[in-house]
Scaffold this motif. Structure first.
Motif, PDB file in Angstrom:
ATOM      1  N   THR A  40       0.814  -1.204   0.000  1.00  9.00           N
ATOM      2  CA  THR A  40       0.000   0.000   0.000  1.00  9.00           C
ATOM      3  C   THR A  40       0.854   1.263   0.000  1.00  9.00           C
ATOM      4  O   THR A  40       0.401   2.304  -0.433  1.00  9.00           O
ATOM      5  N   GLU A  41       2.070   1.196   0.481  1.00 11.67           N
ATOM      6  CA  GLU A  41       2.930   2.377   0.501  1.00 11.67           C
ATOM      7  C   GLU A  41       3.623   2.527  -0.843  1.00 11.67           C
ATOM      8  O   GLU A  41       4.249   1.600  -1.338  1.00 11.67           O
ATOM      9  N   LYS A  42       3.485   3.696  -1.458  1.00  8.27           N
ATOM     10  CA  LYS A  42       4.090   3.935  -2.761  1.00  8.27           C
ATOM     11  C   LYS A  42       5.461   4.569  -2.550  1.00  8.27           C
ATOM     12  O   LYS A  42       5.570   5.680  -2.064  1.00  8.27           O
ATOM     13  N   THR A  43       6.486   3.840  -2.919  1.00  7.71           N
ATOM     14  CA  THR A  43       7.839   4.355  -2.774  1.00  7.71           C
ATOM     15  C   THR A  43       8.359   4.782  -4.136  1.00  7.71           C
ATOM     16  O   THR A  43       8.190   4.070  -5.119  1.00  7.71           O
ATOM     17  N   TRP A  44       8.956   5.952  -4.170  1.00  2.07           N
ATOM     18  CA  TRP A  44       9.535   6.488  -5.390  1.00  2.07           C
ATOM     19  C   TRP A  44      10.629   7.453  -5.001  1.00  2.07           C
ATOM     20  O   TRP A  44      10.738   7.871  -3.849  1.00  2.07           O
ATOM     21  N   THR A  45      11.456   7.811  -5.956  1.00  3.74           N
ATOM     22  CA  THR A  45      12.616   8.650  -5.693  1.00  3.74           C
ATOM     23  C   THR A  45      12.582   9.881  -6.584  1.00  3.74           C
ATOM     24  O   THR A  45      12.296   9.785  -7.770  1.00  3.74           O
ATOM     25  N   VAL A  46      12.881  11.021  -5.977  1.00  2.00           N
ATOM     26  CA  VAL A  46      13.035  12.272  -6.713  1.00  2.00           C
ATOM     27  C   VAL A  46      14.447  12.779  -6.430  1.00  2.00           C
ATOM     28  O   VAL A  46      14.805  13.028  -5.289  1.00  2.00           O
ATOM     29  N   ARG A  47      15.239  12.901  -7.476  1.00  6.89           N
ATOM     30  CA  ARG A  47      16.596  13.445  -7.346  1.00  6.89           C
ATOM     31  C   ARG A  47      16.628  14.792  -8.046  1.00  6.89           C
ATOM     32  O   ARG A  47      16.054  14.951  -9.122  1.00  6.89           O
ATOM     33  N   HIS A  48      17.318  15.745  -7.424  1.00  7.67           N
ATOM     34  CA  HIS A  48      17.448  17.041  -8.085  1.00  7.67           C
ATOM     35  C   HIS A  48      18.861  17.573  -7.910  1.00  7.67           C
ATOM     36  O   HIS A  48      19.539  17.274  -6.935  1.00  7.67           O
ATOM     37  N   LEU A  49      19.281  18.358  -8.904  1.00 13.09           N
ATOM     38  CA  LEU A  49      20.611  18.947  -8.923  1.00 13.09           C
ATOM     39  C   LEU A  49      20.468  20.386  -9.373  1.00 13.09           C
ATOM     40  O   LEU A  49      19.842  20.670 -10.395  1.00 13.09           O
ATOM     41  N   LEU A  50      21.042  21.291  -8.617  1.00 12.96           N
ATOM     42  CA  LEU A  50      20.958  22.715  -8.915  1.00 12.96           C
ATOM     43  C   LEU A  50      22.211  23.147  -9.667  1.00 12.96           C
ATOM     44  O   LEU A  50      23.327  22.929  -9.209  1.00 12.96           O
ATOM     45  N   ARG A  51      22.021  23.732 -10.847  1.00 10.43           N
ATOM     46  CA  ARG A  51      23.123  24.266 -11.659  1.00 10.43           C
ATOM     47  C   ARG A  51      22.744  25.675 -12.082  1.00 10.43           C
ATOM     48  O   ARG A  51      21.880  25.864 -12.932  1.00 10.43           O
ATOM     49  N   GLY A  52      23.351  26.679 -11.467  1.00  8.64           N
ATOM     50  CA  GLY A  52      23.018  28.066 -11.780  1.00  8.64           C
ATOM     51  C   GLY A  52      21.591  28.353 -11.371  1.00  8.64           C
ATOM     52  O   GLY A  52      21.222  28.167 -10.214  1.00  8.64           O
ATOM     53  N   ASN A  53      20.765  28.793 -12.327  1.00  9.70           N
ATOM     54  CA  ASN A  53      19.362  29.042 -12.007  1.00  9.70           C
ATOM     55  C   ASN A  53      18.449  27.964 -12.626  1.00  9.70           C
ATOM     56  O   ASN A  53      17.267  28.190 -12.815  1.00  9.70           O
ATOM     57  N   ASN A  54      19.031  26.796 -12.919  1.00 14.68           N
ATOM     58  CA  ASN A  54      18.279  25.656 -13.455  1.00 14.68           C
ATOM     59  C   ASN A  54      18.309  24.504 -12.448  1.00 14.68           C
ATOM     60  O   ASN A  54      19.324  24.273 -11.783  1.00 14.68           O
ATOM     61  N   VAL A  55      17.209  23.759 -12.372  1.00 16.61           N
ATOM     62  CA  VAL A  55      17.135  22.590 -11.496  1.00 16.61           C
ATOM     63  C   VAL A  55      16.892  21.371 -12.379  1.00 16.61           C
ATOM     64  O   VAL A  55      15.885  21.300 -13.084  1.00 16.61           O
ATOM     65  N   PHE A  56      17.836  20.425 -12.348  1.00 18.37           N
ATOM     66  CA  PHE A  56      17.710  19.174 -13.076  1.00 18.37           C
ATOM     67  C   PHE A  56      17.007  18.175 -12.157  1.00 18.37           C
ATOM     68  O   PHE A  56      17.447  17.963 -11.032  1.00 18.37           O
TER      69      PHE A  56
END
Length: 131
Positions: A40-56
């Motif tokens: 029942t628990e939904k596991t997922w991953t969100v990765r982010h990387l900040l480069r200047g004024n952009n977020v990948f």
């Protein structure tokens, strides 16, 4: 001397037996509840990387496909991105770039929906600070 080596080797080898312990009894109701909690628990991953004024941003969501090439067992999904509470853009990919953020602190929210914009139950948010 040879006998001493043979006796020493036999003593070492006799101590190297595998001693496998007996399994402990587990109540069936405990294992069933644990399995239900995992499904029942939904596991997922969100990765982010900040480069200047952009977020990948990269998403890893088991069982959800963001393209038309997914299998029938996968749910089709899309990603709605909100920056500071305002809808920024909707993506049909698991990786994307939030471009052109102004200096300051920003709250980024990620919400997954199906093709008819019904929520899939996946929501995460994170903060970034642009210098």
């Amino acid at each position: 001397m040879k006998w001493l080596i043979v006796i020493f080797t036999m003593i070492i080898l006799s101590g190297c037996r595998t001693n496998i312990p007996e399994p402990e009894a587990i109540s069936p109701s405990a294992s069933i509840g644990e399995a239900e909690a995992q499904t029942t628990e939904k596991t997922w991953t969100v990765r982010h990387l900040l480069r200047g004024n952009n977020v990948f941003v990269e998403l890893i969501v088991p069982g959800v496909s963001f393209s038309n090439n997914g299998t029938n067992s996968q749910q089709k999904g899309q990603v709605s991105v909100y920056v500071n509470g305002q809808h920024y853009q909707t993506y049909h990919t698991a990786a994307f770039i939030v471009k052109g953020l102004h200096s300051g602190s920003h709250q980024i929210e990620i919400k997954l929906t199906d093709e008819a914009n019904r929520p899939l139950g996946y929501e995460k948010s994170f903060a970034v600070s642009i210098p």
